[in-house]
Design a protein around this motif. Structure first.
Motif, PDB file in Angstrom:
ATOM      1  N   UNK A 140       0.432  -7.554  -0.538  1.00  0.00           N
ATOM      2  CA  UNK A 140       1.519  -8.525  -0.519  1.00  0.00           C
ATOM      3  C   UNK A 140       2.848  -7.857  -0.852  1.00  0.00           C
ATOM      4  N   UNK A 141       2.839  -6.984  -1.869  1.00  0.00           N
ATOM      5  CA  UNK A 141       4.061  -6.291  -2.255  1.00  0.00           C
ATOM      6  C   UNK A 141       4.529  -5.357  -1.151  1.00  0.00           C
ATOM      7  N   UNK A 142       3.595  -4.607  -0.553  1.00  0.00           N
ATOM      8  CA  UNK A 142       3.958  -3.678   0.514  1.00  0.00           C
ATOM      9  C   UNK A 142       4.542  -4.412   1.712  1.00  0.00           C
ATOM     10  N   UNK A 143       3.931  -5.545   2.086  1.00  0.00           N
ATOM     11  CA  UNK A 143       4.432  -6.324   3.220  1.00  0.00           C
ATOM     12  C   UNK A 143       5.818  -6.872   2.935  1.00  0.00           C
ATOM     13  N   UNK A 144       6.054  -7.318   1.710  1.00  0.00           N
ATOM     14  CA  UNK A 144       7.356  -7.884   1.352  1.00  0.00           C
ATOM     15  C   UNK A 144       8.447  -6.822   1.407  1.00  0.00           C
ATOM     16  N   UNK A 145       8.158  -5.643   0.852  1.00  0.00           N
ATOM     17  CA  UNK A 145       9.147  -4.559   0.861  1.00  0.00           C
ATOM     18  C   UNK A 145       9.401  -4.094   2.287  1.00  0.00           C
ATOM     19  N   UNK A 146       8.331  -4.019   3.091  1.00  0.00           N
ATOM     20  CA  UNK A 146       8.484  -3.624   4.494  1.00  0.00           C
ATOM     21  C   UNK A 146       9.373  -4.627   5.238  1.00  0.00           C
ATOM     22  N   UNK A 147       9.133  -5.913   5.007  1.00  0.00           N
ATOM     23  CA  UNK A 147       9.919  -6.940   5.689  1.00  0.00           C
ATOM     24  C   UNK A 147      11.377  -6.890   5.280  1.00  0.00           C
ATOM     25  N   UNK A 148      11.629  -6.552   4.016  1.00  0.00           N
ATOM     26  CA  UNK A 148      13.004  -6.543   3.518  1.00  0.00           C
ATOM     27  C   UNK A 148      13.753  -5.263   3.867  1.00  0.00           C
ATOM     28  N   UNK A 149      13.034  -4.140   3.943  1.00  0.00           N
ATOM     29  CA  UNK A 149      13.707  -2.853   4.081  1.00  0.00           C
ATOM     30  C   UNK A 149      13.421  -2.138   5.402  1.00  0.00           C
ATOM     31  N   UNK A 150      12.297  -2.458   6.044  1.00  0.00           N
ATOM     32  CA  UNK A 150      11.919  -1.754   7.253  1.00  0.00           C
ATOM     33  C   UNK A 150      11.249  -0.418   7.000  1.00  0.00           C
ATOM     34  N   UNK A 151      11.057  -0.053   5.729  1.00  0.00           N
ATOM     35  CA  UNK A 151      10.372   1.198   5.389  1.00  0.00           C
ATOM     36  C   UNK A 151       8.904   1.094   5.819  1.00  0.00           C
ATOM     37  N   UNK A 152       8.350   2.180   6.342  1.00  0.00           N
ATOM     38  CA  UNK A 152       6.966   2.181   6.798  1.00  0.00           C
ATOM     39  C   UNK A 152       6.015   1.728   5.700  1.00  0.00           C
ATOM     40  N   UNK A 153       5.066   0.873   6.056  1.00  0.00           N
ATOM     41  CA  UNK A 153       4.182   0.294   5.057  1.00  0.00           C
ATOM     42  C   UNK A 153       3.323   1.360   4.388  1.00  0.00           C
ATOM     43  N   UNK A 154       2.953   2.423   5.126  1.00  0.00           N
ATOM     44  CA  UNK A 154       2.137   3.475   4.515  1.00  0.00           C
ATOM     45  C   UNK A 154       2.913   4.230   3.444  1.00  0.00           C
ATOM     46  N   UNK A 155       4.238   4.354   3.610  1.00  0.00           N
ATOM     47  CA  UNK A 155       5.061   5.023   2.602  1.00  0.00           C
ATOM     48  C   UNK A 155       5.161   4.167   1.336  1.00  0.00           C
ATOM     49  N   UNK A 156       5.226   2.870   1.519  1.00  0.00           N
ATOM     50  CA  UNK A 156       5.301   1.967   0.367  1.00  0.00           C
ATOM     51  C   UNK A 156       4.001   2.018  -0.422  1.00  0.00           C
ATOM     52  N   UNK A 157       2.878   1.964   0.277  1.00  0.00           N
ATOM     53  CA  UNK A 157       1.582   2.082  -0.390  1.00  0.00           C
ATOM     54  C   UNK A 157       1.498   3.381  -1.185  1.00  0.00           C
ATOM     55  N   UNK A 158       1.863   4.479  -0.536  1.00  0.00           N
ATOM     56  CA  UNK A 158       1.728   5.786  -1.167  1.00  0.00           C
ATOM     57  C   UNK A 158       2.607   5.887  -2.418  1.00  0.00           C
ATOM     58  N   UNK A 159       3.843   5.439  -2.330  1.00  0.00           N
ATOM     59  CA  UNK A 159       4.753   5.538  -3.467  1.00  0.00           C
ATOM     60  C   UNK A 159       4.262   4.707  -4.646  1.00  0.00           C
ATOM     61  N   UNK A 160       3.882   3.461  -4.391  1.00  0.00           N
ATOM     62  CA  UNK A 160       3.426   2.595  -5.485  1.00  0.00           C
ATOM     63  C   UNK A 160       2.145   3.126  -6.117  1.00  0.00           C
ATOM     64  N   UNK A 161       1.236   3.635  -5.289  1.00  0.00           N
ATOM     65  CA  UNK A 161      -0.024   4.168  -5.816  1.00  0.00           C
ATOM     66  C   UNK A 161       0.212   5.427  -6.637  1.00  0.00           C
TER      67      UNK A 161
END
Length: 207
Positions: A140-161
């Motif tokens: 849910x967090x990754x999808x929200x950040x992706x929708x707001x910023x356009x950053x690739x979802x795999x990058x968001x997952x990797x950074x948060x993890x």
């Protein structure tokens, strides 16, 4: 009624199947490997170690906040797909628990478990996210950040993890964290790949 909310039957089927696939992997691989997790699950374990906060409490709060963010960014259909994912995952995991794990030898093979587990997580969570739902607060967090910023979802997952795993070094040996890093890197890349593949049926993430 559901069609008015953007709910599609093919997406519902794929959400249910992908969540069951994820449950299969977590039960038969991750539950044996002893490899810790990133994201919300890893954070709940960290809070328990540092502040003696039960994961039943911290997990509820953290997942709730992530789902709230997802609902505000992605709408009602997101909550419906995510609820279906949660139900499918819980039901499937309960069924799998009635049987012995298929590959008990993975308990002694952390490298193989890290790679195989990452594939189950990446494909299971990736398809669910691609359909517009979430298997957990991390999605849910990754999808929200992706929708707001356009950053690739795999990058968001990797950074948060990686942030959670780095904090987890306060109580987990470096060698064990290494397998966890491998898992989250591979699973994040698989999730990103699923988003880019021209799969039939599921809609793409908002951009």
């Amino acid at each position: 009624m559901f069609s008015k909310w953007g709910i599609r039957a093919p997406n519902c089927l794929m959400v249910a199947l992908s969540s069951a696939f994820l449950a299969f992997g977590l039960y038969n691989v991750h539950s044996l490997s002893g490899v810790t997790e990133g994201g919300v699950l890893g954070m709940t374990l960290l809070l328990e170690q540092l502040f003696s906060i039960s994961p039943s409490v911290s997990g509820f709060v953290l997942n709730g906040l992530c789902y709230l963010a997802g609902w505000r960014m992605l709408g009602r259909s997101f909550l419906i797909y995510s609820a279906l994912s949660t139900l499918s995952f819980s039901a499937a995991y309960g069924i799998f628990e009635q049987f012995e794990p298929l590959w008990p030898q993975l308990a002694q093979m952390p490298l193989a478990a890290a790679v195989l587990g990452a594939l189950f997580v990446g494909l299971g969570a990736g398809v669910c996210v691609r359909c517009g739902g979430a298997t957990g607060g991390d999605d849910a967090l990754a999808m929200s950040i992706h929708a707001a910023s356009g950053v690739g979802v795999e990058k968001i997952y990797l950074l948060s993890d990686l942030i959670v795993l780095a904090l987890s070094l306060s109580y987990i040996p470096l060698g064990r964290i290494g397998y966890s890093v491998l898992t989250v890197v591979i699973s994040g890349q698989v999730i990103g790949l699923v988003q880019r593949l021209p799969l039939p049926g599921p809609r793409r993430l908002p951009s």
